[in-house]
Design a protein around this motif. Structure first.
Motif, PDB file in Angstrom:
ATOM      1  N   VAL A 290       0.863  -1.183   0.000  1.00  0.00           N
ATOM      2  CA  VAL A 290       0.000   0.000   0.000  1.00  0.00           C
ATOM      3  C   VAL A 290       0.902   1.236   0.000  1.00  0.00           C
ATOM      4  N   PRO A 291       0.871   1.996  -1.063  1.00  0.00           N
ATOM      5  CA  PRO A 291       1.759   3.163  -1.140  1.00  0.00           C
ATOM      6  C   PRO A 291       1.443   4.176  -0.033  1.00  0.00           C
ATOM      7  N   ASP A 292       2.445   4.959   0.312  1.00  0.00           N
ATOM      8  CA  ASP A 292       2.255   6.013   1.316  1.00  0.00           C
ATOM      9  C   ASP A 292       1.106   6.928   0.901  1.00  0.00           C
ATOM     10  N   GLY A 293       0.405   7.412   1.905  1.00  0.00           N
ATOM     11  CA  GLY A 293      -0.616   8.401   1.638  1.00  0.00           C
ATOM     12  C   GLY A 293      -2.000   7.838   1.431  1.00  0.00           C
ATOM     13  N   ARG A 294      -2.101   6.526   1.319  1.00  0.00           N
ATOM     14  CA  ARG A 294      -3.419   5.907   1.203  1.00  0.00           C
ATOM     15  C   ARG A 294      -4.006   5.727   2.605  1.00  0.00           C
ATOM     16  N   THR A 295      -5.302   5.780   2.673  1.00  0.00           N
ATOM     17  CA  THR A 295      -5.978   5.506   3.934  1.00  0.00           C
ATOM     18  C   THR A 295      -6.419   4.059   3.941  1.00  0.00           C
ATOM     19  N   VAL A 296      -5.977   3.359   4.956  1.00  0.00           N
ATOM     20  CA  VAL A 296      -6.340   1.945   5.079  1.00  0.00           C
ATOM     21  C   VAL A 296      -7.456   1.811   6.115  1.00  0.00           C
ATOM     22  N   HIS A 297      -8.533   1.175   5.714  1.00  0.00           N
ATOM     23  CA  HIS A 297      -9.669   0.925   6.606  1.00  0.00           C
ATOM     24  C   HIS A 297      -9.710  -0.568   6.895  1.00  0.00           C
ATOM     25  N   ALA A 298      -9.239  -0.953   8.076  1.00  0.00           N
ATOM     26  CA  ALA A 298      -9.195  -2.374   8.435  1.00  0.00           C
ATOM     27  C   ALA A 298     -10.497  -2.726   9.148  1.00  0.00           C
ATOM     28  N   VAL A 299     -11.458  -3.182   8.376  1.00  0.00           N
ATOM     29  CA  VAL A 299     -12.808  -3.414   8.911  1.00  0.00           C
ATOM     30  C   VAL A 299     -12.824  -4.667   9.780  1.00  0.00           C
ATOM     31  N   VAL A 300     -12.454  -5.787   9.226  1.00  0.00           N
ATOM     32  CA  VAL A 300     -12.209  -6.987  10.033  1.00  0.00           C
ATOM     33  C   VAL A 300     -11.054  -7.758   9.385  1.00  0.00           C
ATOM     34  N   ASP A 301     -10.324  -8.530  10.206  1.00  0.00           N
ATOM     35  CA  ASP A 301      -9.211  -9.308   9.657  1.00  0.00           C
ATOM     36  C   ASP A 301      -9.689 -10.709   9.258  1.00  0.00           C
TER      37      ASP A 301
END
Lengths: 518, 518
Positions: A290-301
């Motif tokens: 995931v490149p820098d600056g992206r927003t990661v939304h970890a909903v469930v693993d």
């Protein structure tokens, strides 16, 4: 079981407790310290014992079984070395979030202090692959330990000393409720929904229980309504697919390709998986995909209630919609030269309804996803942990779990050799497994990887990727283990062999002579 | 190497250092994280790379190699799962006190925090079998780490991150002196000598380096002069024997028999081994094989200078004597029915001068020690750690170490299947290994052990010892891996097959159809 508390040997308490908790298959490769466990099997007729000639077959079978059955199998392994032999496929099970009850026999408690030849630190070895490890030190408690292991939802290792097994006073423990999968945090889910609805480019990356039909349908609805790019994790534990199922592409194995898939997104929404990383580190390349600056939304693993989360997102973002599904479509049946492409087309043309595909085809499987995308509905199991030698064992377990479904084990030659004795268990149990060994006489993936890491080898290095000196004869090897086998050198011969295998019950092996991709 | 310090990649520094320290064979089963190591092999032509198709073959080969060469080989394994696959034979090596340099490739240091699919706790796994573990975290230090590993005298595991391997600034480290074996404490040795001279009944139990001709000669002189009962440990790493060598019996595997051998002694003198314990614990039986009230004199353990200690004892107790040696004697060549007894006689009648016998015959090997006691001088390697699947790999390593000596691998069928792909390496390297697979279609040892632990199984338990459904065909399996093979159903056919194998270079397999002992 009657209302009063039943007291038995530790081994019987363990087996009855496991059986009562829904564990009714044990993939076994026992030794002396497990003899009371083995003897107790006759008294628990609901527990099926499946013999493996190598522990990696037993553990890989337990993985494949649970992926398809949705509940754990037990394994029976012999002390630290037996666990060591089973470790690679427990590693894959761990990465697949597969529940496994790994019973590892140990020396009697009275014997352990003597440091006898087979003594070693079982718990240390087990810890590397297990979500839960318990040294069961009392016959009275072994039932309780067993029920805890059976409901763990991950690789649970129960170390069983021989005298705990043979001791009396074992108590059968009642089953406990299986823990529900953790659900998404409402705030995180809401933020993910907002991101998906924002119109900014997004990737919806799914895994865990979301790669089954219901999760895929919900994910497709979300993607269609929001324009998000839908991808499944690179190596899903069990991917439902084919005609009538909402389709999904997978994140690429090669880091550059995966970065390209993700690159344009501003948001990466993770449902049933974690933030993607490259399989290996390479000089000068970032392992985080995931490149820098992206927003990661970890909903469930991968352990979470991913399908439920996707259905919630679909209700929010795509109410009233229906998912598009894959149309029925088969490749034209090829004739002539057998190549990776034509072999894939043959598989796509013939894959039967309800098949379970166990995919360890590595480089020879490059064309398989496309060629089978419109085949009748099927499940696809992949090498989740990267520890090769999972294919033939996982096919064993899948076939035990689903005796009414055909299992197609699509298997590279190099990785086949780690756990080749699984073929004997296919024959012994009369499993409906059709194995295609892609015989390309090479660790072709390592030729690619050598270049990918920027190294240049000479003839010695090249020799270590060359499986053609001498040529393996998988037809002979399979016959030697009781599995009927033929060699296919053209697309037509491969098709004929697969048709014949499908027409006849029990295991078959087809050795597909394909040129190495690289 | 010139006088100035040479700087190279980590991989090259590692390989050159190992080579400079006398490690010139690497048994390898590499993956992506080892690609720079593999690429560097071409630049270190003195390092022979031997490919194994499974890691247990590589580690067992390293064990067999070092037992015969007297110096370590390296192995190249791929992260935790690769180490797991190699663990059982490293366990055997540990119990044999065999030096092995186990290089385990790991993710790049920069990649490790990402918990990529193949990430696991390598050090925890390695710790269970290694005397020494180092995570080599700097390219500048990898040479120094390698020389430390090479001179460790035990299983030494070097975890090699991919970026340490590909980094520049590696320094080749000069070899260090190999540490001498620890010598006996003079007081303990004197007390042991007094006990042996006392006239009280004594057992002299030897192991370690004392099971070679010089140690055996000294031990026999001591026993002859003092009346002590001389025994070798049950599973010596390397036992020299045959015509012209001072003979020794071995402590029995079965506890009752071993207790009988030791029972009458007042003193137990240990030279090159530790106080004997039963292989397994059994209900109601003491695992310590030395009865209460005996005086144990632990002169040196399996890592110590045992031969030197025995020579000192011989000088004190038997000055001027000469050891009796085994007379040349062969069993009569049997004809007709093939049984455990007749198969042993055939081996005794034909075992060639200078043979290396790798013994994993288990129950089918019962008659072998007697039948070969007067055969021409040979070495006998045994299953030191009890982790089955050591025979075919150890034969691989022994043959690489001693290309001018015939290797006879006497191999049970059940245990053969754990590491069967070693046959392919036999063929690939053209090794002079003659494998006899004793095909008795059973885990016969477990039938014995079930009774020994006091358990009674029914048909399910019996089924788990039955390898005859379906019958394995080792002739087909061996041919499938490039090894010429024949089946022998009579003593005459076994003799003919062994004669033909001896007359032709390269590997052979003979499948000896013997009835199970039990």
């Amino acid at each position: 079981m009657s209302g009063h508390e039943e007291r038995t040997s530790g081994a019987t308490a363990l087996l009855r407790t496991l059986h009562g908790s829904g564990v009714d298959v044990c993939f076994a490769n026992p030794g002396t310290s497990e003899m009371h466990f083995v003897a107790a099997l006759d008294g628990v007729p609901g527990m099926r014992a499946v013999l493996a000639l190598f522990e990696g077959v037993a553990t890989g079978a337990a993985d494949g079984y649970a992926r398809m059955a949705g509940r754990p199998a037990a394994t029976l392994l012999h002390l630290g070395p037996g666990l060591g032999n089973g470790l690679a496929n427990l590693h894959n099970a761990r990465r697949a979030h597969t529940p496994v009850v790994a019973v590892v026999g140990d020396h009697a408690l009275t014997h352990a202090p003597l440091d006898a030849p087979l003594q070693s630190d079982i718990a240390a070895i087990a810890g590397s692959v297990s979500g839960w490890v318990r040294h069961s030190a009392s016959t009275a408690d072994v039932g309780a330990d067993a029920v805890a292991a059976a409901h763990r939802g991950q690789v649970a290792t129960l170390v069983l000393p021989a005298d705990v097994s043979w001791g009396s006073g074992g108590r059968v423990a009642p089953p406990a409720a299986v823990a529900d999968r953790p659900v998404a945090d409402p705030g995180t889910l809401r933020a993910a929904a907002d991101a998906l609805a924002s119109g900014e480019p997004a990737v919806l990356l799914i895994g865990g229980d979301a790669t089954r039909a219901d999760g895929l349908a919900a994910a497709n609805r979300v993607a269609a309504a929001t324009g998000a790019r839908l991808l499944a994790e690179t190596f899903p534990a069990r991917l439902e697919r084919g005609a009538g199922v909402a389709p999904v592409g997978r994140l690429a194995y090669l880091g550059d390709a995966a970065r390209h898939q993700i690159g344009a997104a501003r948001h990466v929404v993770l449902v049933g998986t974690r933030s993607p990383v490259a399989f290996f580190g390479y000089p000068g390349k970032d392992g985080d995909l995931v490149p820098d600056g992206r927003t990661v939304h970890a909903v469930v693993d991968g352990t979470g209630a991913a399908t439920a989360a996707l259905e919630e997102l679909a209700d929010l973002l795509a109410p009233g919609t229906t998912a598009a599904t894959a149309a029925a479509a088969r490749p034209d049946m090829p004739t002539g030269e057998l190549t990776v492409a034509s072999a894939s087309a043959v598989v796509g043309a013939l894959l039967p309804e309800g098949a379970i595909v166990v995919d360890e085809a590595i480089t020879s499987g490059l064309g398989l996803p496309d060629a089978t995308a419109g085949a009748p509905r099927h499940d696809w199991l992949t090498l989740t942990g990267g520890a090769i030698g999972y294919g033939l064992p996982a096919a064993t377990g899948a076939a035990v779990a689903c005796p009414d479904r055909p299992v197609w084990c699509l298997q590279a030659d190099g990785s086949a050799m780690y756990t080749i004795s699984a073929l004997w268990t296919h024959a012994r149990e009369g499993l409906d497994v059709t194995t295609v060994v892609y015989h390309n006489s090479a660790y072709a993936i390592l030729r690619m990887e050598l270049a990918a890491v920027g190294a240049t080898g000479g003839p010695v290095a090249a020799g270590l990727f060359d499986l053609g000196r001498p040529e393996l004869d998988f037809t002979a090897i399979a016959r030697g283990m009781g599995v009927p086998a033929v060699r296919a050198t053209t697309a037509d011969e491969l098709a004929d062999a697969l048709r014949r295998a499908a027409a006849e019950p029990g295991p078959h092996l087809v050795e597909a002579m394909v040129p190495a991709l690289v």
